[in-house]
Design a protein around this motif. Structure first.
Motif, PDB file in Angstrom:
ATOM      1  N   LYS A  63       0.227  -1.183  -0.018  1.00 25.47           N
ATOM      2  CA  LYS A  63      -0.242  -0.341   0.015  1.00 25.47           C
ATOM      3  C   LYS A  63       0.874   1.389  -0.141  1.00 25.47           C
ATOM      4  CE  LYS A  63      -3.934  -2.765   0.074  1.00 25.47           C
ATOM      5  NZ  LYS A  63      -4.916  -2.394  -0.642  1.00 25.47           N
ATOM      6  N   VAL A  64       1.982   1.391   1.011  1.00 25.32           N
ATOM      7  CA  VAL A  64       3.060   2.291   1.038  1.00 25.32           C
ATOM      8  C   VAL A  64       3.660   2.046  -0.295  1.00 25.32           C
ATOM      9  CG1 VAL A  64       4.078   3.970   2.360  1.00 25.32           C
ATOM     10  CG2 VAL A  64       2.003   2.398   3.194  1.00 25.32           C
ATOM     11  N   MET A  65       4.509   1.472  -0.084  1.00 23.27           N
ATOM     12  CA  MET A  65       6.003   0.858  -1.295  1.00 23.27           C
ATOM     13  C   MET A  65       5.381   1.328  -2.522  1.00 23.27           C
ATOM     14  SD  MET A  65       8.375   2.783   1.212  1.00 23.27           S
ATOM     15  CE  MET A  65       9.174   2.068  -0.145  1.00 23.27           C
ATOM     16  N   ARG A  66       4.180   0.497  -2.389  1.00 28.82           N
ATOM     17  CA  ARG A  66       3.358  -0.128  -4.456  1.00 28.82           C
ATOM     18  C   ARG A  66       4.600  -0.777  -5.007  1.00 28.82           C
ATOM     19  NH1 ARG A  66      -1.138   1.647  -4.377  1.00 28.82           N
ATOM     20  NH2 ARG A  66      -1.789   3.716  -3.443  1.00 28.82           N
ATOM     21  N   MET A  67       5.192  -2.433  -4.383  1.00 28.82           N
ATOM     22  CA  MET A  67       6.094  -2.717  -4.300  1.00 28.82           C
ATOM     23  C   MET A  67       5.618  -3.772  -5.676  1.00 28.82           C
ATOM     24  SD  MET A  67       8.607  -4.037  -1.617  1.00 28.82           S
ATOM     25  CE  MET A  67       9.508  -2.632  -0.567  1.00 28.82           C
ATOM     26  N   LYS A  68       6.290  -4.383  -6.379  1.00 28.46           N
ATOM     27  CA  LYS A  68       5.948  -5.413  -6.982  1.00 28.46           C
ATOM     28  C   LYS A  68       6.581  -6.620  -7.577  1.00 28.46           C
ATOM     29  CE  LYS A  68       7.311  -2.874 -11.445  1.00 28.46           C
ATOM     30  NZ  LYS A  68       7.888  -2.077 -10.645  1.00 28.46           N
ATOM     31  N   ALA A  69       6.243  -7.930  -7.787  1.00 21.94           N
ATOM     32  CA  ALA A  69       7.287  -8.794  -7.820  1.00 21.94           C
ATOM     33  C   ALA A  69       8.301  -8.655  -9.216  1.00 21.94           C
ATOM     34  CB  ALA A  69       6.275 -10.023  -8.574  1.00 21.94           C
ATOM     35  N   GLY A  70       9.448  -8.803  -8.200  1.00 27.45           N
ATOM     36  CA  GLY A  70      11.152  -8.502  -8.855  1.00 27.45           C
ATOM     37  C   GLY A  70      11.476  -7.933  -8.315  1.00 27.45           C
ATOM     38  N   ASP A  71      10.627  -6.658  -7.664  1.00 30.30           N
ATOM     39  CA  ASP A  71      11.920  -6.162  -6.822  1.00 30.30           C
ATOM     40  C   ASP A  71      12.522  -6.443  -5.404  1.00 30.30           C
ATOM     41  OD1 ASP A  71      10.763  -3.868  -7.948  1.00 30.30           O
ATOM     42  OD2 ASP A  71       9.037  -3.101  -6.523  1.00 30.30           O
ATOM     43  N   SER A  72      13.360  -5.622  -5.352  1.00 35.83           N
ATOM     44  CA  SER A  72      14.346  -6.321  -3.946  1.00 35.83           C
ATOM     45  C   SER A  72      14.134  -5.353  -3.381  1.00 35.83           C
ATOM     46  CB  SER A  72      15.693  -6.130  -4.709  1.00 35.83           C
ATOM     47  OG  SER A  72      16.234  -7.230  -5.834  1.00 35.83           O
ATOM     48  N   ILE A  73      14.210  -6.873  -1.920  1.00 37.68           N
ATOM     49  CA  ILE A  73      14.189  -5.885  -0.419  1.00 37.68           C
ATOM     50  C   ILE A  73      15.247  -6.712   0.185  1.00 37.68           C
ATOM     51  CG2 ILE A  73      11.853  -5.525  -0.496  1.00 37.68           C
ATOM     52  CD1 ILE A  73      11.564  -8.126   1.831  1.00 37.68           C
ATOM     53  N   GLN A  74      15.432  -6.228   1.646  1.00 42.68           N
ATOM     54  CA  GLN A  74      16.759  -7.495   2.588  1.00 42.68           C
ATOM     55  C   GLN A  74      15.657  -7.582   4.169  1.00 42.68           C
ATOM     56  OE1 GLN A  74      19.933  -4.087   3.796  1.00 42.68           O
ATOM     57  NE2 GLN A  74      20.660  -5.583   1.413  1.00 42.68           N
ATOM     58  N   CYS A  75      15.996  -8.702   4.249  1.00 43.72           N
ATOM     59  CA  CYS A  75      15.331  -9.338   5.078  1.00 43.72           C
ATOM     60  C   CYS A  75      16.498  -9.377   5.951  1.00 43.72           C
ATOM     61  CB  CYS A  75      14.062 -10.303   4.808  1.00 43.72           C
ATOM     62  SG  CYS A  75      12.887 -10.181   3.660  1.00 43.72           S
ATOM     63  N   ILE A  76      15.744  -9.766   7.332  1.00 43.73           N
ATOM     64  CA  ILE A  76      16.449  -9.571   8.373  1.00 43.73           C
ATOM     65  C   ILE A  76      16.160 -11.109   9.682  1.00 43.73           C
ATOM     66  CG2 ILE A  76      17.932  -9.343  10.651  1.00 43.73           C
ATOM     67  CD1 ILE A  76      16.237  -6.673   8.131  1.00 43.73           C
TER      68      ILE A  76
END
Length: 249
Positions: free
Chosen positions: A28-41
């Motif tokens: 809802k906020v970042m409007r991310m989509k499939a294929g976008d990269s993030i970091q997970c801890i």
């Protein structure tokens, strides 16, 4: 790159599932989509991940690579704050998390005006935990600081035995020109050890509390020649720890 903490039980081999507020933030906020990269801890380890798909309540990602990084202070610092007024504790937790605090330990001091009952305390701690999580993500921490429910001064003394060194910030020492105690404490600490730092509320700690802390092996320290507010003093100590154990070595 956006970072999110993921619970260990939400990890299966090289796949992770993100739920709740974080999933809503991504969609809802970042409007991310499939294929976008993030970091997970996960448990202090960081992975670069790629979003694979979305559901109504979750976001699924797969691990691209695990990253070897350490963004934590070499010394594990617990901030014990005498309950302050208003939203000052929220400020301490937010900025203290950014500066590397490992834990926050609120306690009821003799001069604490604020009193938390069990119901109010639970809601306050939940709010503080959310603030700490968001600050940890923003500042690229590998761990979210632990926040305890408020304890009594007696319980604080009992818990002090769990730490390698314990200090108390005392404004009267600052007024008298003391300037070496904090440096001497740092000289006795080694990376990986635990430091407990006690700060009074707005009115400071009572003389009887200082005496009891000293009897429990706490070292009295000034934080320079200026008298700092209860929400400023913890940030001074965390900054000093960072300079001494990270930047000056």
């Amino acid at each position: 790159m956006q970072r999110y903490f993921v619970e260990k039980e939400d990890v299966q081999e090289n796949r992770m599932t993100i739920y709740g507020d974080d999933a809503r933030h991504m969609t809802k906020v970042m409007r991310m989509k499939a294929g976008d990269s993030i970091q997970c801890i996960v448990d202090g380890r960081t992975a670069t991940c790629e979003i694979t798909d979305f559901t109504n309540e979750s976001v699924r990602v797969h691990v691209v690579e695990w990253i070897e990084e350490t963004n934590e202070l070499p010394i594990r610092v617990t901030i014990a704050s005498g309950l302050p007024k208003g939203d000052k504790l929220e400020y301490i937790v937010q900025k203290g998390t950014e500066l590397g605090a490992a834990a926050f330990l609120p306690f009821s001091a003799a001069r604490s005006i604020v009193k938390w009952d069990e119901k109010k305390g639970k809601k306050k701690v939940e709010r503080l935990e959310k603030i700490a999580k968001e600050a940890a993500e923003q500042s690229y921490r590998n761990l979210i600081p632990h926040i305890t429910n408020p304890i009594s001064f007696k319980q604080l003394l009992e818990k002090s035995s769990n730490y390698d060194m314990c200090i108390v910030a005392y404004e009267e020492d600052a007024k008298n020109g003391e300037s070496k105690a904090l440096k001497r404490v740092f000289e006795q600490l080694n990376p990986g050890q635990k430091l407990l730092v006690v700060f009074g509320p707005e009115g400071g700690l009572a003389e009887e509390e200082i005496s009891q802390l000293e009897a429990s092996k706490f070292v009295r320290c000034s934080l320079g020649s200026r008298i700092l507010r209860t929400e400023t003093a913890p940030l001074y100590v965390l900054s000093a720890v960072s300079y001494n154990f990270e930047l000056s070595r």
